[in-house]
Design an enzyme around this catalytic site. Structure first.
Site, mmCIF file in Angstrom:
data_model
loop_
_atom_site.group_PDB
_atom_site.id
_atom_site.type_symbol
_atom_site.label_atom_id
_atom_site.label_comp_id
_atom_site.label_asym_id
_atom_site.label_seq_id
_atom_site.Cartn_x
_atom_site.Cartn_y
_atom_site.Cartn_z
ATOM 1 N N GLU A 440 34.770 42.477 -55.971
ATOM 2 C CA GLU A 440 33.967 42.095 -57.148
ATOM 3 C C GLU A 440 34.203 43.054 -58.325
ATOM 4 O OE1 GLU A 440 32.916 39.297 -56.833
ATOM 5 O OE2 GLU A 440 32.584 39.100 -54.677
ATOM 6 N N GLY A 441 35.430 43.520 -58.473
ATOM 7 C CA GLY A 441 35.753 44.479 -59.538
ATOM 8 C C GLY A 441 35.654 45.884 -58.979
#
Lengths: 596, 596
Positions: A440-441
């Site tokens: 998620e980043g």
């Protein structure tokens, strides 16, 4: 086997006293829920996590998932646990009543999510991702798509997943190659290969709804040419029954460091039928609906693992006998003292505890703000709450996942050699926690989001949601003698944070490398000081309670001692970080790339 | 598969320039070795590590060891690699010529050890432990035991291992229960169970020499009643041939987080024949002969993994295309820039590089001091060198193993999601590195050794071996304009370290908890500042070389840039640590044990 007891008392403290949710009793869907019901729900969730999910956590790690002829089978016990989960209504908890949901606020859901992450991180990914996909369809789906997909996702019969990454495009989604060609009846044919798709295929839900990023013919280059599509594993007939198998298949699953019970899939789209979600070429925006919620959810993963790691470290330290305390034997009748008498062991345990309880306060606060940002009747209040959520999302993701990993490692260290042995289940926490710093980043991307987008926004508009309440608190406490030990050091470190913010703000304009080079340190410092603020607020509550008299003296005294530890032994690190940041990035950029 | 290229140029820089080994050309067995020969030996070692050990490292992780009917089989290729290793003469490298060794100094051996740890940590444990056991027998064995055991350990035909830990006694060896009963001919019958015995059983050497801690009947309680015994797997006949199987057997092997190719054994002693090593009840002293060397060796494990992690991170960062540099596209002709243009990626790579090169300087320095402490003709020089080794051993162990683990994690972070996937071999570094922070005394124990024994020794006698050279260097550089950027911040942080040392020294007397509570932070700060001193010295050498003119400009400029990074972005953290330490341990000791 690791132990786990849900921190129910702490959830209550945070909602009743710290957040004081009752103050929002006039905000429908936020503060108008019955707290006794909520506590009963949490107790039920605790039972499920302790009795159903925890016992299969090590099994899942050891067995892993099985891939055969395109199908993925979860480890022993996972299908049954998912069925129990669905039957208990957990999947519908925060979903909209219009689609069969219970419409509960996010702040009531966070404790449930945390408990699941503590007990069995791998298990939680399927419902966790479904929730993100549900939100994206809820916000961006057409009136035709929503009633067709949302009720079954609400009921948990179907799951939802995100198909974003491709082999050459992870952080840089602008580079994706998956194509969407317009087809009959407004549908699209999607073709491409996606990797790292968590829960992309499994044997526990009837259908899997893939939300896929792809490019339309002639779309602009980069992120401005990406669209989001809904691609079900099985097409859905008009009557809601399952139709033909869609051309979205699992090509293989990865062997990885941890979360072995969650399949990480290669997904092949071979002209699969898809439905546009949101506007053409605006897929990134729709995706961020999922992504922002997913980032907070990943932060909670770090928190959950940090909590269970703490509990196991503490239990072992109270039981393991080894050496004597530096000030002399504390249990002379035993062959040695329990290792909890050793200051260095206590240092580790308190670091873990301060992270878990401070991190939980942070999560509960952002959850409430999330609710207020959607449901407060006053637009200004909604905006203020949203500003806070925007600012703090990268902090929640990076701070909690770094801390979860650190806690897991500290638990291993408390266990010593036994922590390294698979059988005790402690090293699994390390391996499971490691992914949360990446997906998620990556946490580096979170830091860039913080300094590049969130801090500059509206010349500090978001930042005010942090610094104004800090100022108000300092003002409010300034004559409180008992609070001096917290407020004085906190004030100093708030000043340091402001200095770092100003320095980076100026650097962002004059030399973007200076800003980007200090981003990770700044995010860490920001979290460190903000959590110091949370601890000071909790200390004030505990002090007031102890002064007024309480029959839970131990609970409030422990809160106070943990606050002291945080202020005295964690917060001081921020001054070193400030010095690092303001040295600039010259020494980062100096070396030639070939010399690395 | 991970890459690895031995850092031969850096070994040369450190020995020729940094240590200037030539200054000891009159010290036999230290500076009188031919450097060209040494370089050729290192190149040969490099080839072995790159071509033989590296290719079986992932195989070893995946296959692990096999336990069946008391025998342990190493993974595919390990037996053959060990045979090549033995045939090439590596096992005899630093052993005494009286027992067939080559008598090379430790400083020539450290690079070989580092390269093995980089290429295949699990492989290195068998010969590494043999070396420690060899030393213990060499120093404490009788004239009868030495010629019987040392030649075969020198040749590598036999291995040596340490049997210390028991289920209830890890850090606290005073609690061991293994018993030694006097038997015929001055031998002993040893009975007990040992756990966590690395390489305790394997299929690559003919015999395994266990050095076992046990208690004699009526021995004093605690560590003062422990004796050390030599317990061979096969008894050795008078003619040196192998005799009967001794009653020392492997009961099982552990499943663990990493180092899968190194068997971690439960060892059962069932009236096994043993020979006393050193004096009765003085086993701890004899054991520390092994242990101190083993602690430095474990530090080198961290260094080796830190180096290979760096190399892989750097290679990936130069090749992986993703996003654009903050200051605009650097490779507009490519679809994206390589991620090495990003300041945050460079920050990670430089952190890793500064650790690996700084850590290597530290290792080479302690290796040379180790040689001088044994071989310098002047007793005062021997003592001074030994003081340095005593002081720095816990630093070398804790700093290098923490840093090795951090480097491995940074490599995973640079790789992003791909780092979490087993196939790329990067996450293996994390799992392998984790044990080094635990075994041979956890890093918390190292910190207590530093503050409890090493710092107070002779009212700072050991410490002078660090602070005097620092003062001399600062004095020597005070008018060097080009060195100001290094010397000025370093001087400030040396002062901080002195403040912390004084504070802890006083606390050690007035409140042992304050000292013990700050031990880990102090060890970290000590290492941080000392490595800053090493970097400043290396920077001075690089500056002088660049000023004088060199055809290796890139090498020396990279050294200088890395030094800058360390001074500007790592060293500043020490001020936060000082603040933490001087806050004392009140907040560590305040909470009731039951409240954890």
């Amino acid at each position: 086997m690791p132990i786990y007891r849900a921190p129910l008392r702490d959830f209550q403290f945070l909602t009743d006293e710290f957040l004081n949710v009752a103050q929002y009793k006039d905000v429908p869907g936020v503060g108008d829920v019955d707290t006794e019901t909520v506590n009963a729900i949490w107790a039920e969730g605790a039972r499920f996590c302790e009795e159903v999910l925890l016992p299969i956590n090590q099994v899942g790690d050891k067995e892993g998932c099985t891939f055969k002829d395109g199908t993925v089978t979860l480890p022993t016990g996972f299908k049954e646990a998912y069925e129990t989960y669905v039957q208990s209504g957990w999947t519908s908890f925060v979903c909209d009543p219009a689609y069969g949901g219970q419409g509960m606020p996010e702040w009531t859901n966070m404790p449930v999510t945390e408990m699941i992450c503590s007990a069995n991180l791998s298990f939680g990914l399927t419902p966790g991702l479904t929730h993100g996909a549900y939100n994206a369809i809820f916000l961006h789906g057409t009136d035709e798509l929503k009633p067709r997909y949302l009720p079954k996702m609400t009921s948990g019969e179907w799951s939802g997943v995100m198909d974003l990454t491709e082999p050459h495009a992870g952080t840089d989604l602008g580079m994706i190659r998956t194509k969407a060609e317009p087809a009959e009846n407004g549908t699209y044919k999607i073709t491409g290969t996606k990797i790292f798709i968590s829960a992309g295929e499994q044997n526990v839900t009837e259908n899997i709804i893939h939300l896929v990023l792809a490019k339309l013919p002639g779309a602009p280059a980069g992120t401005k040419g990406i669209s989001l599509f809904l691609v079900p594993k099985f097409l859905v007939n008009d009557d809601g029954s399952l139709g033909a198998r869609n051309a979205v298949t699992c090509g293989s699953i990865e062997h990885k460091m941890g979360i072995h019970a969650s399949p990480t899939c290669v997904i092949n789209l071979d002209g699969a039928t898809g439905y546009l979600l949101g506007e053409m070429n605006k897929g990134m925006k729709a995706m961020f609906t999922m992504m922002n919620a997913a980032r907070i959810y990943v932060g909670v993963q770090g928190l959950g693992l940090g909590e269970v790691a703490y509990q196991n470290g503490a239990a072992y330290a109270k039981e393991r006998l080894q050496m004597r305390a530096p000030t002399g034997a504390k249990f002379p009748e035993k062959p040695a003292d329990p290792i909890i008498v050793h200051p260095d062991v206590r240092r580790m345990l308190l670091t873990m505890r301060a992270f878990a309880e401070g991190g939980r306060a942070l999560v509960m606060e952002i959850a409430l703000k999330l609710d207020l940002s959607h449901k407060h009747p006053d637009a200004k209040e909604r905006e203020a709450a949203d500003d806070f959520v925007q600012l703090m999302t990268p902090i929640v993701k990076s701070y909690l996942t770094d801390g979860g990993f650190e806690n897991a490692n500290l638990a291993v260290q408390v266990y010593g050699g036994h922590g390294y042995i698979a059988e005790h289940g402690i090293e699994q926490f390390v391996r499971d926690a490691r992914i949360a710093q990446i997906y998620e980043g990556t946490n580096g991307i979170q830091a860039l989001d913080l300094i590049g987008r969130k801090i500059p926004m509206g010349t500090g508009k978001y930042l005010r949601q942090v610094f104004y309440p800090m100022d108000a608190f300092m003002e409010q406490q300034k004559n409180n003698e008992a609070m001096k030990e917290f407020v004085k050091p906190l004030g100093k470190h708030i000043t340091y944070l402001q200095q770092a913010s100003l320095w980076l703000g100026a650097a962002g304009v004059s030399n973007p490398d200076d800003a980007a080079g200090g981003a990770t340190e700044y995010a860490r410092m920001f979290a460190m000081v903000y959590v110091g603020f949370l601890w000071a607020r909790m200390a004030a509550l505990a002090l007031a309670k102890l002064e007024a008299g309480t029959d839970e003296k131990d609970f409030y005294e422990a809160k106070l001692e943990t606050a002291r530890f945080y202020i005295q032994r964690i917060l001081p690190q921020s001054v070193g970080i400030l010095a690092t940041i303001t040295n600039g990035a010259k020494s980062i950029m100096g070396m030639k790339a070939e010399s690395f």
